[in-house]
Design a protein around this motif. Sequence first.
Motif, PDB file in Angstrom:
ATOM      1  N   UNK A   2     -49.459  29.560  -9.370  1.00 26.72           N
ATOM      2  CA  UNK A   2     -50.445  30.511  -9.873  1.00 26.72           C
ATOM      3  C   UNK A   2     -50.138  31.944  -9.417  1.00 26.72           C
ATOM      4  N   UNK A   3     -50.607  32.878 -10.222  1.00 19.54           N
ATOM      5  CA  UNK A   3     -50.487  34.294  -9.873  1.00 19.54           C
ATOM      6  C   UNK A   3     -51.709  34.672  -9.043  1.00 19.54           C
ATOM      7  N   UNK A   4     -51.516  35.573  -8.097  1.00 20.81           N
ATOM      8  CA  UNK A   4     -52.609  36.055  -7.266  1.00 20.81           C
ATOM      9  C   UNK A   4     -52.915  37.497  -7.658  1.00 20.81           C
ATOM     10  N   UNK A  24     -65.456  36.492 -16.856  1.00 22.63           N
ATOM     11  CA  UNK A  24     -64.176  37.050 -17.304  1.00 22.63           C
ATOM     12  C   UNK A  24     -63.017  36.333 -16.629  1.00 22.63           C
ATOM     13  N   UNK A  25     -63.162  36.080 -15.339  1.00 24.01           N
ATOM     14  CA  UNK A  25     -62.103  35.400 -14.576  1.00 24.01           C
ATOM     15  C   UNK A  25     -61.960  33.949 -15.044  1.00 24.01           C
ATOM     16  N   UNK A  26     -63.079  33.258 -15.160  1.00 24.47           N
ATOM     17  CA  UNK A  26     -63.043  31.842 -15.557  1.00 24.47           C
ATOM     18  C   UNK A  26     -62.506  31.659 -16.970  1.00 24.47           C
ATOM     19  N   UNK A  31     -59.399  31.364 -10.754  1.00 23.05           N
ATOM     20  CA  UNK A  31     -60.162  30.742  -9.689  1.00 23.05           C
ATOM     21  C   UNK A  31     -60.453  31.790  -8.621  1.00 23.05           C
ATOM     22  N   UNK A  32     -61.725  32.045  -8.384  1.00 22.80           N
ATOM     23  CA  UNK A  32     -62.199  33.029  -7.405  1.00 22.80           C
ATOM     24  C   UNK A  32     -61.891  32.477  -6.012  1.00 22.80           C
ATOM     25  N   UNK A  33     -61.023  33.126  -5.252  1.00 20.96           N
ATOM     26  CA  UNK A  33     -60.584  32.610  -3.966  1.00 20.96           C
ATOM     27  C   UNK A  33     -61.359  33.166  -2.771  1.00 20.96           C
ATOM     28  N   UNK A  34     -61.541  34.477  -2.734  1.00 23.17           N
ATOM     29  CA  UNK A  34     -62.274  35.086  -1.623  1.00 23.17           C
ATOM     30  C   UNK A  34     -62.764  36.461  -2.043  1.00 23.17           C
ATOM     31  N   UNK A  35     -63.843  36.919  -1.388  1.00 22.10           N
ATOM     32  CA  UNK A  35     -64.403  38.216  -1.767  1.00 22.10           C
ATOM     33  C   UNK A  35     -65.298  38.767  -0.670  1.00 22.10           C
ATOM     34  N   UNK A  36     -65.549  40.050  -0.779  1.00 22.07           N
ATOM     35  CA  UNK A  36     -66.539  40.764   0.022  1.00 22.07           C
ATOM     36  C   UNK A  36     -67.277  41.648  -0.973  1.00 22.07           C
ATOM     37  N   UNK A  37     -68.592  41.591  -0.957  1.00 23.74           N
ATOM     38  CA  UNK A  37     -69.383  42.371  -1.896  1.00 23.74           C
ATOM     39  C   UNK A  37     -70.570  42.981  -1.164  1.00 23.74           C
ATOM     40  N   UNK A  51     -56.885  33.651  -8.240  1.00 17.26           N
ATOM     41  CA  UNK A  51     -55.627  33.058  -8.693  1.00 17.26           C
ATOM     42  C   UNK A  51     -55.832  32.610 -10.124  1.00 17.26           C
ATOM     43  N   UNK A  52     -54.778  32.736 -10.905  1.00 16.79           N
ATOM     44  CA  UNK A  52     -54.854  32.277 -12.286  1.00 16.79           C
ATOM     45  C   UNK A  52     -53.479  31.749 -12.683  1.00 16.79           C
ATOM     46  N   UNK A  53     -53.430  30.958 -13.754  1.00 11.49           N
ATOM     47  CA  UNK A  53     -52.123  30.491 -14.215  1.00 11.49           C
ATOM     48  C   UNK A  53     -51.241  31.691 -14.574  1.00 11.49           C
ATOM     49  N   UNK A  54     -49.989  31.596 -14.246  1.00 13.43           N
ATOM     50  CA  UNK A  54     -49.034  32.684 -14.508  1.00 13.43           C
ATOM     51  C   UNK A  54     -49.091  33.121 -15.967  1.00 13.43           C
TER      52      UNK A  54
END
Length: 169
Positions: A2-4, A24-26, A31-37, A51-54
């Motif tokens: 997967x691409x990051x 939008x991501x889904x 795949x939402x891996x980590x975040x700070x908001x 991460x998402x498929x290349x």
Amino acid sequence: MPASIVMTVLAADRPGLVSALSETIAARGGSWQESRMARLAGQFAGILRVECPEAECDALLAALVGLEAQGISVQAKREAAAPAEKRETLALDVMGNDRPGIIRSLSAAIAGAGGNVEDLSTSLESAPMSGHPIFHAKGIVSLATGSDPAVLIAAIENLGTDLSVSVES
């Protein structure tokens, strides 16, 4: 593999922002891996890694730019996986009287001791009795293996006698 993608997000705060972003991501298999908001002065501010498929990476990057039409500003960058350098991490907690330039001084002390800020949250709190502003920083600092944490602690403590510094491995 997967691409990051690492991104920052900024928009006037309102209900549904995170939902629009996650949809939008889904929709591109991300795949939402980590975040700070956080909500800061009426603005939504976030940093995240997905991460998402290349094969979907370019489409996801374009879709993120397209969120501008909804008032959501996204800056995204595709990241290649870098080999992790072995470092020791320390939990840092600093409190003291607020003053202009305290973040500049703190970050310079950390860098001067060979440290790298991995995560940092700062806030202003009211002193219990007087109510004057107290600066509070909590975070994670990494040091190269073999570095002496005492050097980091001393560098921060030398910023002023009014600072309380706590460091845990």
